[in-house]
Design an enzyme around this catalytic site. Structure first.
Site, PDB file in Angstrom:
ATOM      1  N   CYS A  60      31.586 -33.415 -89.370  1.00 50.44           N
ATOM      2  CA  CYS A  60      31.195 -33.497 -90.785  1.00 50.44           C
ATOM      3  C   CYS A  60      30.061 -32.529 -91.091  1.00 50.44           C
ATOM      4  O   CYS A  60      29.848 -32.144 -92.245  1.00 50.44           O
ATOM      5  CB  CYS A  60      30.700 -34.898 -91.116  1.00 50.44           C
ATOM      6  N   HIS A  74      27.344 -23.448-101.634  1.00 46.42           N
ATOM      7  CA  HIS A  74      26.793 -23.569-102.997  1.00 46.42           C
ATOM      8  C   HIS A  74      27.840 -24.065-104.004  1.00 46.42           C
ATOM      9  O   HIS A  74      27.511 -24.426-105.119  1.00 46.42           O
ATOM     10  CB  HIS A  74      26.236 -22.219-103.434  1.00 46.42           C
ATOM     11  N   ASP A  93      23.872 -27.882-104.867  1.00 49.26           N
ATOM     12  CA  ASP A  93      22.948 -27.059-105.650  1.00 49.26           C
ATOM     13  C   ASP A  93      21.642 -26.871-104.876  1.00 49.26           C
ATOM     14  O   ASP A  93      21.322 -27.654-103.976  1.00 49.26           O
ATOM     15  CB  ASP A  93      22.654 -27.732-106.993  1.00 49.26           C
TER      16      ASP A  93
END
Ligand code: CAO
Length: 552
Positions: A469, A525, A529
């Site tokens: 993950c 991105h 953010d």
């Protein structure tokens, strides 16, 4: 007999190379049907037919040079063709009648064999709980000759836009639906004067094998041409002629409208390989485009290792500058190269830098050393990071996600598996510590050390490398200050850890020597953010700087 000759190709073009011949002897060639693909000095051109009929001879083949005015093929057209086609149909009809009367089989009963029979085409079942749809386009008009599988309507249901294919062949006599209508399942769309259904074709063939009745053909020959005006080709019968003269490509064709086939041909894909998402696997224009897109994606990802799908620059001859040795790349190296190139090219990376004061953490680590030893392991900075990051991923779920850009969805994971980059003699390997969430720090340490050991001894299994993950890349045991780790796609973030060193930190009015560890967090991105990036990193730093609070 009619000849098809290579037409004028344009000013100053006298000849061309034949790239593909699309037709073969015995095919029924229609007007405008593409015959050849040729290449001139200027372009690649598809040459359509200006004759119609059964192809008797083809005089050129792939790779030939063909001249303007040269005979390409010869078709049996007009009267000859009609008669031959008529014979097929009439023969079909007469034998059909015989066989039905002699042996009334269930399949024979449901035949609508005869040409000239009227059939109503209704909106078919569109799927569970779909009872009606909006008609976006009507693809047929009165007078059109349609084939089974040709598109009749384009409709829009709640779930998708679908092209509805015809289940009959013949001439469209009436159309009862227009664009903008709401059409119900079972509603009559059009009335078609049928020619021959596919079932009857099969049956006809079977019967013909047993009894090639010449008299029957002649006897009934006068009945059938009723629909043929003298000297003119009856379009119904031309279709009927497909019984025996249809090209293989049409006989076993993937279900798609001619426009869809054309697009596939133009894009250079075999329509038979395109997965159709319509009713009964019918292929739409969108299916062809999606297929081409997927081919391109596979192609470019396959060539990422050699430069992101961009044509590789030619390498210079290095031996001109000194001695060289070429060695084959190891499997790991070549896979890593592909994977990292892909991640680098597809993920818009941002890397956020910061430092954690691990002075107290080091005290805790040393304090727990004997307990760890009893547990059969050794705690390192990375052991703590595993525990802290598992909590951070729960706190900031977007860092434990993956992006599905095809479906414009974000996949959030309830589990936490963390990959740890391991430096091995054979290159970088990233084994994954599974189910980090429920494990204590000793267990995590054990798991990680076992995996790192397996990786270094080349004993790692495929399962150990899957399901991550998030990744930790700790170069601190080696050195360095900051670096910009590459996100291990399809994960969305990676923490780079560099060597902790003592620095004078201004604290409580004076400088104190503190052990500061540089951290580099790279993230995707598209989903994270900048503000979230630094919040996440600060959360990790806070946990590293307050180990008692965190561990308790
Ligand atoms: N700063 C200072 N000391 C550090 C440190 C850091 N960032 N990270 C580890 N250390 C310390 C450890 O605490 C340990 O200290 P002691 O000897 O006092 O116990 C010592 O350095 C050796 O640690 P280690 O490297 O053996 O163990 P680890 O659990 O911290 O790391 C592993 C394990 C597998 C991450 C590491 O061995 C490794 O292979 N690192 C390389 C990762 C890599 O190649 N990344 C690049 C990927 S991108 O190309």
């Amino acid at each position: 007999m009619k000849e098809f000759i290579l037409p004028e190709l344009g000013e100053n073009i006298q000849a061309a190379s034949v790239l593909s011949v699309f037709v073969k002897q015995g095919d029924y060639l229609k007007l405008e049907q593409p015959v050849l693909e040729i290449e001139t000095d200027k372009a690649t051109i598809e040459v359509p037919s200006n004759v119609e009929g059964i192809i008797k001879d083809i005089f050129i083949k792939d790779g030939d040079k063909v001249k303007v005015g040269q005979v390409v093929l010869r078709v049996e057209a007009g009267e000859e063709s009609i008669q031959q086609v008529n014979a097929v149909v009439v023969e079909t009809k007469s034998i059909e009648t015989n066989s039905v009367s002699e042996q009334p089989s269930p399949s024979a009963k449901k035949e609508e064999v005869v040409s000239g029979g009227m059939i109503e085409f209704v909106i078919p079942d569109l799927g569970e709980n779909i009872h009606s749809a909006d008609v976006l386009k009507v693809l047929v008009s009165v007078g059109d000759m349609i084939n089974k599988e040709d598109g009749v309507l384009e409709i829009e249901t709640d779930k998708a836009t679908i092209e509805v294919p015809s289940t009959v062949s013949g001439k469209v006599i009436e159309v009862f639906i227009k664009e903008g209508d709401k059409a119900k399942v079972g509603q009559v769309v059009m009335r078609v004067e049928t020619v021959i259904t596919s079932e009857s074709n099969l049956q006809t063939k079977e019967v013909k094998k047993e009894e090639p009745k010449v008299e029957a053909v002649q006897e009934t020959k006068t009945e059938a041409p009723a629909k043929v005006e003298e000297g003119k080709v009856n379009p119904n019968l031309q279709r009927a002629g497909f019984v025996d003269t249809q090209p293989d490509i049409l006989k076993h064709a993937a279900p798609a409208a001619p426009s869809v086939r054309r697009l596939a041909r133009e894009l250079g894909v075999d329509i038979n390989n395109v997965p159709g998402k319509g009713i009964n696997g019918r292929i739409s224009l969108d299916d062809v485009k999606a297929y081409v897109k997927s081919l391109n994606e596979n192609r470019s990802s396959a060539s990422f290792g050699s430069g992101l799908g961009i044509k590789a620059e030619t390498l210079p001859d290095f031996s001109k500058f000194g001695a060289i040795e070429r060695k084959p790349m190891s499997n790991i190296r070549s896979k890593t190269a592909d994977h990292l190139s892909y991640a680098w090219a597809t993920i818009p990376h941002v890397t956020q830098f910061d430092k954690a004061d691990i002075t107290d953490l080091e005290k805790v680590r040393k304090g727990l050393a004997s307990a760890a030893e009893k547990e059969g392991t050794k705690l390192t900075v990375t052991s703590f990071l595993l525990k802290i990051i598992s909590e951070a991923l729960t706190e900031f779920p977007q860092f434990n996600s993956s992006i599905d850009m095809e479906r414009k969805e974000v996949i959030y994971k309830d589990y936490v598996n963390i990959g740890v980059a391991v430096d091995t003699e054979n290159g970088l390997i990233v084994p994954v510590v599974k189910s980090v969430k429920g494990k204590n720090i000793f267990q995590l340490s054990k798991d990680m050390n076992e995996l790192a050991d397996k990786a270094r001894r080349r004993k790692i299994g495929l399962d150990d490398l899957q399901g991550g993950c998030f990744t930790i890349s700790n170069l601190g045991g080696i050195g360095g200050t900051y670096f910009t780790p590459i996100v291990n796609s399809p994960e969305v973030a990676i923490l780079g850890v560099s060597k902790a060193s003592f620095e004078p930190i201004y604290k409580n009015g004076s400088f104190e020597p503190r052990l500061m560890m540089p951290l580099s967090l790279s993230y995707d991105h598209r989903i994270i953010d900048g503000a979230d990036g630094i919040r996440f990193l600060r959360w990790i730093i806070d946990a590293l700087e307050n180990p008692y609070r965190f561990l308790l």
